[in-house]
Design a protein around this motif. Structure first.
Motif, mmCIF file in Angstrom:
data_model
loop_
_atom_site.group_PDB
_atom_site.id
_atom_site.type_symbol
_atom_site.label_atom_id
_atom_site.label_comp_id
_atom_site.label_asym_id
_atom_site.label_seq_id
_atom_site.Cartn_x
_atom_site.Cartn_y
_atom_site.Cartn_z
ATOM 1 N N GLY A 72 0.818 -1.208 0.000
ATOM 2 C CA GLY A 72 0.000 0.000 0.000
ATOM 3 C C GLY A 72 0.848 1.252 0.000
ATOM 4 O O GLY A 72 2.060 1.187 -0.181
ATOM 5 N N THR A 73 0.196 2.414 0.189
ATOM 6 C CA THR A 73 0.905 3.686 0.022
ATOM 7 C C THR A 73 1.725 4.121 1.229
ATOM 8 O O THR A 73 2.410 5.125 1.168
ATOM 9 N N SER A 74 1.628 3.392 2.339
ATOM 10 C CA SER A 74 2.500 3.731 3.462
ATOM 11 C C SER A 74 3.343 2.525 3.845
ATOM 12 O O SER A 74 2.871 1.394 3.802
ATOM 13 N N THR A 75 4.579 2.775 4.245
ATOM 14 C CA THR A 75 5.440 1.688 4.711
ATOM 15 C C THR A 75 4.998 1.201 6.086
ATOM 16 O O THR A 75 5.487 0.185 6.578
ATOM 17 N N GLU A 76 4.083 1.939 6.698
ATOM 18 C CA GLU A 76 3.564 1.586 8.016
ATOM 19 C C GLU A 76 2.788 0.270 7.986
ATOM 20 O O GLU A 76 2.774 -0.479 8.955
ATOM 21 N N SER A 77 2.127 0.037 6.859
ATOM 22 C CA SER A 77 1.247 -1.123 6.786
ATOM 23 C C SER A 77 2.038 -2.387 6.468
ATOM 24 O O SER A 77 3.126 -2.328 5.894
ATOM 25 N N GLU A 78 1.477 -3.517 6.820
ATOM 26 C CA GLU A 78 2.094 -4.782 6.444
ATOM 27 C C GLU A 78 1.261 -5.440 5.358
ATOM 28 O O GLU A 78 0.052 -5.308 5.339
ATOM 29 N N ALA A 79 1.944 -6.138 4.476
ATOM 30 C CA ALA A 79 1.221 -6.850 3.437
ATOM 31 C C ALA A 79 0.545 -8.065 4.071
ATOM 32 O O ALA A 79 1.180 -8.807 4.815
ATOM 33 N N SER A 80 -0.726 -8.257 3.776
ATOM 34 C CA SER A 80 -1.427 -9.418 4.332
ATOM 35 C C SER A 80 -1.109 -10.656 3.496
ATOM 36 O O SER A 80 -0.630 -10.553 2.363
ATOM 37 N N ALA A 81 -1.373 -11.824 4.063
ATOM 38 C CA ALA A 81 -1.129 -13.074 3.346
ATOM 39 C C ALA A 81 -1.937 -13.115 2.055
ATOM 40 O O ALA A 81 -1.452 -13.584 1.014
ATOM 41 N N SER A 82 -3.156 -12.591 2.101
ATOM 42 C CA SER A 82 -3.996 -12.643 0.894
ATOM 43 C C SER A 82 -3.485 -11.660 -0.162
ATOM 44 O O SER A 82 -3.536 -11.933 -1.360
ATOM 45 N N ASP A 83 -2.958 -10.517 0.284
ATOM 46 C CA ASP A 83 -2.324 -9.578 -0.654
ATOM 47 C C ASP A 83 -1.173 -10.264 -1.376
ATOM 48 O O ASP A 83 -1.026 -10.166 -2.602
ATOM 49 N N MET A 84 -0.354 -10.952 -0.578
ATOM 50 C CA MET A 84 0.833 -11.606 -1.131
ATOM 51 C C MET A 84 0.435 -12.685 -2.128
ATOM 52 O O MET A 84 1.006 -12.799 -3.215
ATOM 53 N N ALA A 85 -0.575 -13.477 -1.745
ATOM 54 C CA ALA A 85 -1.029 -14.558 -2.626
ATOM 55 C C ALA A 85 -1.548 -13.988 -3.941
ATOM 56 O O ALA A 85 -1.246 -14.509 -5.022
ATOM 57 N N ALA A 86 -2.318 -12.880 -3.842
ATOM 58 C CA ALA A 86 -2.884 -12.273 -5.051
ATOM 59 C C ALA A 86 -1.778 -11.744 -5.953
ATOM 60 O O ALA A 86 -1.838 -11.886 -7.183
ATOM 61 N N ILE A 87 -0.771 -11.161 -5.358
ATOM 62 C CA ILE A 87 0.319 -10.594 -6.155
ATOM 63 C C ILE A 87 1.143 -11.688 -6.822
ATOM 64 O O ILE A 87 1.502 -11.581 -7.998
ATOM 65 N N ILE A 88 1.394 -12.749 -6.069
ATOM 66 C CA ILE A 88 2.158 -13.861 -6.652
ATOM 67 C C ILE A 88 1.400 -14.466 -7.835
ATOM 68 O O ILE A 88 1.976 -14.748 -8.890
ATOM 69 N N LYS A 89 0.083 -14.574 -7.668
ATOM 70 C CA LYS A 89 -0.761 -15.087 -8.751
ATOM 71 C C LYS A 89 -0.672 -14.157 -9.969
ATOM 72 O O LYS A 89 -0.530 -14.609 -11.106
ATOM 73 N N GLN A 90 -0.739 -12.880 -9.691
ATOM 74 C CA GLN A 90 -0.709 -11.908 -10.784
ATOM 75 C C GLN A 90 0.641 -11.888 -11.507
ATOM 76 O O GLN A 90 0.700 -11.745 -12.726
ATOM 77 N N ILE A 91 1.716 -12.019 -10.745
ATOM 78 C CA ILE A 91 3.047 -12.039 -11.362
ATOM 79 C C ILE A 91 3.166 -13.207 -12.322
ATOM 80 O O ILE A 91 3.675 -13.078 -13.439
ATOM 81 N N ARG A 92 2.660 -14.384 -11.883
ATOM 82 C CA ARG A 92 2.732 -15.575 -12.750
ATOM 83 C C ARG A 92 1.888 -15.379 -13.995
ATOM 84 O O ARG A 92 2.311 -15.711 -15.099
ATOM 85 N N LYS A 93 0.700 -14.818 -13.801
ATOM 86 C CA LYS A 93 -0.238 -14.639 -14.915
ATOM 87 C C LYS A 93 0.277 -13.590 -15.897
ATOM 88 O O LYS A 93 0.268 -13.797 -17.111
ATOM 89 N N ASP A 94 0.731 -12.446 -15.394
ATOM 90 C CA ASP A 94 1.134 -11.322 -16.252
ATOM 91 C C ASP A 94 2.597 -11.384 -16.667
ATOM 92 O O ASP A 94 3.064 -10.508 -17.388
ATOM 93 N N LYS A 95 3.311 -12.377 -16.180
ATOM 94 C CA LYS A 95 4.748 -12.469 -16.466
ATOM 95 C C LYS A 95 5.460 -11.156 -16.168
ATOM 96 O O LYS A 95 6.093 -10.540 -17.022
ATOM 97 N N VAL A 96 5.313 -10.704 -14.929
ATOM 98 C CA VAL A 96 5.959 -9.462 -14.512
ATOM 99 C C VAL A 96 7.471 -9.637 -14.557
ATOM 100 O O VAL A 96 8.012 -10.622 -14.059
ATOM 101 N N GLY A 97 8.140 -8.673 -15.195
ATOM 102 C CA GLY A 97 9.555 -8.814 -15.496
ATOM 103 C C GLY A 97 10.487 -8.751 -14.311
ATOM 104 O O GLY A 97 11.482 -9.459 -14.253
ATOM 105 N N ALA A 98 10.206 -7.881 -13.360
ATOM 106 C CA ALA A 98 11.185 -7.702 -12.293
ATOM 107 C C ALA A 98 10.527 -7.202 -11.015
ATOM 108 O O ALA A 98 9.498 -6.538 -11.045
ATOM 109 N N VAL A 99 11.139 -7.562 -9.915
ATOM 110 C CA VAL A 99 10.712 -7.048 -8.606
ATOM 111 C C VAL A 99 11.868 -6.220 -8.043
ATOM 112 O O VAL A 99 13.030 -6.516 -8.291
ATOM 113 N N PHE A 100 11.523 -5.158 -7.325
ATOM 114 C CA PHE A 100 12.543 -4.219 -6.865
ATOM 115 C C PHE A 100 12.500 -4.029 -5.357
ATOM 116 O O PHE A 100 11.429 -3.995 -4.752
ATOM 117 N N MET A 101 13.676 -3.862 -4.775
ATOM 118 C CA MET A 101 13.797 -3.458 -3.383
ATOM 119 C C MET A 101 13.610 -1.933 -3.312
ATOM 120 O O MET A 101 13.675 -1.249 -4.323
#
Ligand SMILES: [Zn+2]
Length: 369
Positions: A284-313
């Motif tokens: 989300g828009t603040s570093t204060e928040s933590e990513a939830s397990a469901s957020d993470m699962a959705a993003i991982i699913k999306q990365i696989r589906k959309d073939k996202v090229g890179a992840v950044f620190m």
């Protein structure tokens, strides 16, 4: 009678002198200025030059989302004639410290007048807001261009097949995936940002407005040197113009369909708008928040589906999320981006100009591998 007047004049002069020592600067004194965080501090230094003595509260590599002001900060604020903040609810800790420091100076909100991105999908509101400014302010060419660009993206334009495709692609990215939309709404209500994205400095277009606001704030508190402030601002605006052209040329080498990437926190929406890149962020828009397990699962699913090229620190976020995503999806870690704070002097992003260029170079090299 004559004596009396002289005495009175002397008295007034002493009082004025007395006040002068405490609150106003004489010709050789620098104007005490406070900037809330490192990126603003750099911009203010560029415009203020040798006339100001600047204190930056959240230093290089510091995270302004979760900052706790120090007694030293309070002292700097008490002495300051001018305080420059980002605004857009970025510095949630500021009102308290201003009160306890009994700040008496002038406050300038650097982001005043930019085309704000509201959280959640509201491109129409955003657009309407833009229209208003477009008519009010005929002098700002870059706003016109930006507006025209917007129009092309949002309305059908049979002549521009490429742009049209871009538009369709864009829509798809934002509407087709309901998981993603839901996430946006969640974020909007989760954080204390009152529905606006504060990361406006990640757009060079916006930073041109920041620079103009900073110049007018400095001119207001130090009219004697107003010409210098305006000149410094003009010089810096030219550098921004050049950099903008250079960076667009670099990103133009990457097909629109490949411009998708992941960062820990959602700090690049303005950058994304300028450069037509899609960012996905678990935090989300603040570093204060933590990513939830469901957020993470959705993003991982999306990365696989959309073939996202890179992840950044990021230099100021929870990078464990990124390591985890990289492990689970085989997406490569493309390096570190500077989202809301400069690097220290030895680092690759010690000024705003270096920061933006470094971010673009990092993205381009990761996406072209
Ligand atoms: Zn941020």
């Amino acid at each position: 009678m004559t004596f009396k007047i002289t005495k009175k004049a002397y008295l007034i002069a002493s009082i004025a002198l007395g006040l002068g020592v405490n609150t106003t600067a004489f010709a050789n004194d620098k104007i005490p200025v406070v900037a809330s965080f490192s990126i603003l501090g750099d911009l203010v230094s560029e415009v203020g030059g040798s006339h100001i003595d600047i204190t930056t509260l959240v230093k290089a590599n510091g995270d302004a989302h979760v900052y706790s002001p120090t007694p030293k900060d309070a002292l700097a604020i008490r002495k300051a004639k001018l305080l420059i903040v980002n605004g857009l609810n970025f510095e949630g800790w500021m009102p308290r410290i201003l009160e306890s420091a009994h700040f008496q100076g002038t406050t300038i909100v650097a982001s005043d007048g930019i085309n704000v991105i509201t959280l959640g999908d509201d491109e129409h509101e955003d657009h309407a807001d833009h229209d208003e400014k477009h008519h009010e302010d005929a002098d700002h060419d870059e706003k016109h261009e930006d507006h025209a660009d917007h129009d092309e993206m949002h309305h059908e334009d049979a002549d521009h097949d490429e742009k049209h495709e871009d538009h369709a692609d864009h829509d798809e990215m934002h509407h087709e995936d309901t998981d993603h939309d839901e996430k946006h709404e969640e974020h909007a209500s989760e954080h204390h940002h009152d529905g606006v994205d504060p990361h406006a400095w990640n757009s060079i277009i916006n930073v041109k407005t920041y620079v103009k606001n900073i110049a007018s704030g400095l001119s207001q508190v130090d009219p004697e040197n107003a010409n210098d402030y305006q000149q410094n601002a003009q010089g810096y605006l030219q550098k921004l113009d050049k950099l903008e052209i250079k960076l667009h040329a670099k990103l133009d080498t990457i097909p629109l369909s490949q411009r998708k990437l992941i960062t820990p926190h959602d700090a690049f929406a303005y950058f994304a708008r300028d450069f037509k890149i899609e960012f996905i962020a678990p935090q989300g828009t603040s570093t204060e928040s933590e990513a939830s397990a469901s957020d993470m699962a959705a993003i991982i699913k999306q990365i696989r589906k959309d073939k996202v090229g890179a992840v950044f620190m990021e230099n100021i976020a929870d990078n464990r999320i990124i390591e985890q995503i990289s492990q689970e999806t085989d997406a490569k870690i493309g390096g570190e981006l500077f989202s809301g704070s400069l690097s220290d002097k030895q680092g690759p992003a010690s000024t705003y100009l270096k920061m933006i260029e470094y971010n673009v170079n990092t993205i381009v090299s990761a996406l072209t591998k």
